[in-house]
Design a protein around this motif. Sequence first.
Motif, PDB file in Angstrom:
ATOM      1  N   ASN A  21       0.810  -1.228   0.000  1.00  8.49           N
ATOM      2  CA  ASN A  21       0.000   0.000   0.000  1.00  8.49           C
ATOM      3  C   ASN A  21       0.839   1.273   0.000  1.00  8.49           C
ATOM      4  OD1 ASN A  21       0.959  -0.215   2.577  1.00  8.49           O
ATOM      5  ND2 ASN A  21      -1.024  -0.173   3.588  1.00  8.49           N
ATOM      6  N   ASN A  22       2.135   1.185   0.270  1.00  8.00           N
ATOM      7  CA  ASN A  22       3.016   2.349   0.118  1.00  8.00           C
ATOM      8  C   ASN A  22       3.666   2.375  -1.262  1.00  8.00           C
ATOM      9  OD1 ASN A  22       4.864   0.276   0.296  1.00  8.00           O
ATOM     10  ND2 ASN A  22       5.628   0.861   2.327  1.00  8.00           N
ATOM     11  N   ARG A  23       3.163   1.502  -2.144  1.00 10.24           N
ATOM     12  CA  ARG A  23       3.584   1.397  -3.545  1.00 10.24           C
ATOM     13  C   ARG A  23       5.022   0.906  -3.693  1.00 10.24           C
ATOM     14  NH1 ARG A  23       0.921   2.405  -7.506  1.00 10.24           N
ATOM     15  NH2 ARG A  23       2.724   3.023  -8.772  1.00 10.24           N
ATOM     16  N   ARG A  24       5.517   0.228  -2.698  1.00  6.62           N
ATOM     17  CA  ARG A  24       6.826  -0.415  -2.814  1.00  6.62           C
ATOM     18  C   ARG A  24       6.637  -1.858  -3.250  1.00  6.62           C
ATOM     19  NH1 ARG A  24       9.703   0.216   2.877  1.00  6.62           N
ATOM     20  NH2 ARG A  24       7.763  -0.868   3.369  1.00  6.62           N
ATOM     21  N   PRO A  25       7.483  -2.349  -4.145  1.00  8.40           N
ATOM     22  CA  PRO A  25       7.432  -3.778  -4.475  1.00  8.40           C
ATOM     23  C   PRO A  25       7.726  -4.601  -3.222  1.00  8.40           C
ATOM     24  CG  PRO A  25       8.764  -2.571  -6.060  1.00  8.40           C
ATOM     25  CD  PRO A  25       8.505  -1.627  -4.930  1.00  8.40           C
ATOM     26  N   VAL A  26       6.970  -5.666  -3.039  1.00  6.26           N
ATOM     27  CA  VAL A  26       7.175  -6.518  -1.879  1.00  6.26           C
ATOM     28  C   VAL A  26       7.240  -7.970  -2.345  1.00  6.26           C
ATOM     29  CG1 VAL A  26       4.684  -6.590  -1.418  1.00  6.26           C
ATOM     30  CG2 VAL A  26       6.287  -7.213   0.388  1.00  6.26           C
ATOM     31  N   GLU A  27       8.258  -8.648  -1.917  1.00  3.24           N
ATOM     32  CA  GLU A  27       8.397 -10.082  -2.162  1.00  3.24           C
ATOM     33  C   GLU A  27       9.098 -10.656  -0.948  1.00  3.24           C
ATOM     34  OE1 GLU A  27       9.999 -13.305  -5.500  1.00  3.24           O
ATOM     35  OE2 GLU A  27      10.148 -11.139  -5.867  1.00  3.24           O
ATOM     36  N   THR A  28       8.319 -11.219  -0.055  1.00  6.72           N
ATOM     37  CA  THR A  28       8.865 -11.656   1.219  1.00  6.72           C
ATOM     38  C   THR A  28       8.115 -12.887   1.699  1.00  6.72           C
ATOM     39  OG1 THR A  28       9.425 -10.934   3.472  1.00  6.72           O
ATOM     40  CG2 THR A  28       7.339 -10.153   2.563  1.00  6.72           C
ATOM     41  N   GLY A  29       8.540 -13.410   2.825  1.00  3.83           N
ATOM     42  CA  GLY A  29       7.947 -14.603   3.402  1.00  3.83           C
ATOM     43  C   GLY A  29       9.020 -15.587   3.801  1.00  3.83           C
ATOM     44  N   ASP A  30       8.592 -16.735   4.278  1.00  7.70           N
ATOM     45  CA  ASP A  30       9.544 -17.756   4.707  1.00  7.70           C
ATOM     46  C   ASP A  30       8.793 -19.065   4.881  1.00  7.70           C
ATOM     47  OD1 ASP A  30      11.949 -18.867   5.455  1.00  7.70           O
ATOM     48  OD2 ASP A  30      12.418 -17.326   6.933  1.00  7.70           O
ATOM     49  N   ASP A  31       9.524 -20.141   5.074  1.00 10.75           N
ATOM     50  CA  ASP A  31       8.903 -21.419   5.404  1.00 10.75           C
ATOM     51  C   ASP A  31       9.512 -21.939   6.698  1.00 10.75           C
ATOM     52  OD1 ASP A  31      11.292 -23.153   4.559  1.00 10.75           O
ATOM     53  OD2 ASP A  31      10.796 -22.152   2.676  1.00 10.75           O
ATOM     54  N   TYR A  32       8.698 -22.688   7.443  1.00 11.35           N
ATOM     55  CA  TYR A  32       9.081 -23.122   8.782  1.00 11.35           C
ATOM     56  C   TYR A  32       8.700 -24.583   8.983  1.00 11.35           C
ATOM     57  CZ  TYR A  32       8.879 -18.047   9.369  1.00 11.35           C
ATOM     58  OH  TYR A  32       9.047 -16.699   9.207  1.00 11.35           O
TER      59      TYR A  32
END
Length: 726
Positions: free
Chosen positions: A448-459
């Motif tokens: 929503n701040n118009r920044r590209p986001v690609e994140t996360g993880d696996d556990y």
Amino acid sequence: MKHSFSITIIILAILIAAPSFAGSEDSIRTEVLNDITILGIRAEKNMPLTFQNIDKLEIGLRNLGQDMPYMLAAAPSLIYTSDAGTGIGYTGMRIRGSDGTRINVTINGVPYNDAESQGTFWVNLPDFSSSVNSIQIQRGVGTSTNGAGAFGATVNMQTDRVSSEPSAQINSSFGSFNTLKYNLLLNSGVIGNHWVFEGKLAKITSDGFVDRATADLGSYYLSGTYLGKNTVVKALVFGGKALTYQAWNGVEAGKMVTNRTFNSAGMFFDENGKQQFYDREVDNYRQDHLQLHLSQQVGANWMFNGAVHYTKGSGYFEQYKEDASLADYGLPDVVIGDSTISQTDLIRRRWLDNDFYGIVYSFQYDRQRLNFVFGGGYNDYIGDHFGEIIWAQYASTSQIRQRYYDNTGRKKDFNSYVKLNYDLSTGLNLFADVQVRSVDYRIIGIDNNRRPVETGDDYLFFNPKLGLHYNFSPTSSLYASYAIANREPVRDDFIDNSVTPKPETLGDLEVGFKHIGANANFTANIYHMTYRNQLVLTGAVNDVGGSIRTNVDHSHRTGIELTAGIKLLKNLNWTGNIAFSANKIDSFTEELNDYEQGGLVSNSYTDTDISYSPNMVGASQFTLTAAKGLDVTLFSKFVGRQFLDNTSNEARQLDPYFINDLILKYTFTTRFIKEIGLNLMVNNLLNTTYESNGYAFGYVYGQEYREVYYFPQAGINFLAGVTLRF
């Protein structure tokens, strides 16, 4: 995705086919039938766990329109709160200082917590308490279950039991702040020795205590059950629609004395500088649930329980934004003649459109000294987050419904557990519980701040539990257990932090004593909960004012909880509980945004209190049967001081409060109506001025500033209702 979908289709086909392999036309044992959806996840009396069962009668005591947290008001170590100040609309609860994101909630064994935020939004299930038969609250880690990791408690809800007799019920209530509730419940009873159908429609409206904190809520519940000799199939469809005017800003500390109901949501100034409020600053969300359960008796000792489920959620919150930067929405400046316009008033909607589906199952073996359960589940969540501009004073190049951000969260959650409860000798039980849980969570798109986001993880989490329970007399017992739980960060933790946050780990030691007598009962339990990498508020905020969290190395909660019930007189009963605790962070670094120099300013603290964690919480309830059919209940609740951040600063705290509610219930019968019930609940009987929630953050602009906001609760108010049962 294709693999999980195939599994769902196969299980669904098996469940639909279940009636074809049902046994004879004799009904399954009632006690098995009514508990098919909770076998395997609830604690039993000989397990070394800290828990409380709440039956339908106790749930119904306060069921006049308020949300579920208010039905649980008397539970130990529980605090409830309401944004609107009335218990209708957005409400929440904390148990042992842990908020809703750390409380695992299931409905018939199916996870209810939102998969990404891990929060529980009761507003999406208005009047659900009318469809619930029983609730079990397990404090601490509890037994292995489905869904998010439990770091404060688990709340297991079981919907209404099957009734053999047909019935109809009409409920209507009204009260302060133009509150209205009405519902209709129908039950077919058993048809043809095999089929039972239930239904409910409900509507709740309220103006709220806080300015414009209106709520317009509707819900439904439908179920159909097939009964066989050794087979039960139950299908449920239920959901709700919530339209609420936003009240989640709270009231700024400076206004609490002069205008404690002030609501800043929707505020703007017209061309003459006059303060106005946008009339559609609302949260509009719908949620629908489908569950299909199968219970199959296999031989004399085995029971299988399985379910497929699907939840569809869709909605938005709408906001009027004054002097918004066009660049923040990806729009170029507007040039009119010699003037360049870079800001505009606009109205935006921020959407969430999500799908959640999966399977849960358990196999239970029960014979003489051994009870064994193997179970688990697979759940898949897809959540689309996007924003739209629906109006702008200067629209620039925007198109109608143009999305200025769009991202998707995907979460896959698989768990398997094994539970063993074994009678080692007369009165001595061994309990062991091991769960393996795998989580894969990803976010991709434009935030929503118009920044590209690609994140996360696996556990991959390993959660063991071990304990002993000893009955040293028919009425008294001791227990002790130790459990380890792990939990992944929530969506905002990934988006707001430049480095991937660490998962949290909890070690929970519980030691307790129980005495259940004919005229008195008493329990005492001591707990010590140690956290590693607990996520706590830093004091900084993100670009839209949300609080940012960070991992702290070591923190703990240590406490004692005492509960008791006494039959004082033939017609007078008392129940109560009190909890004392110490909730500490060993070392904490607060971070404040520096808006003049840029970056962050840090302040360090040691042995500081965990926010929202009072050192004392207590409840008391006197119930007098004053005459035939007339019960009078005096309920009291005390909540100690709570700090709004992790600095233990008394300038940023919720003061202790003590409130009392008076509840009157009168029931009688007539020739034509099976039962008539009259109810009156006077909330906050002594008109206490108090705040049950709030928040604080700091920033630097030349010097250090602190912002504190509170959520004031209503003074004396009432709800009255009429129930007709046929």
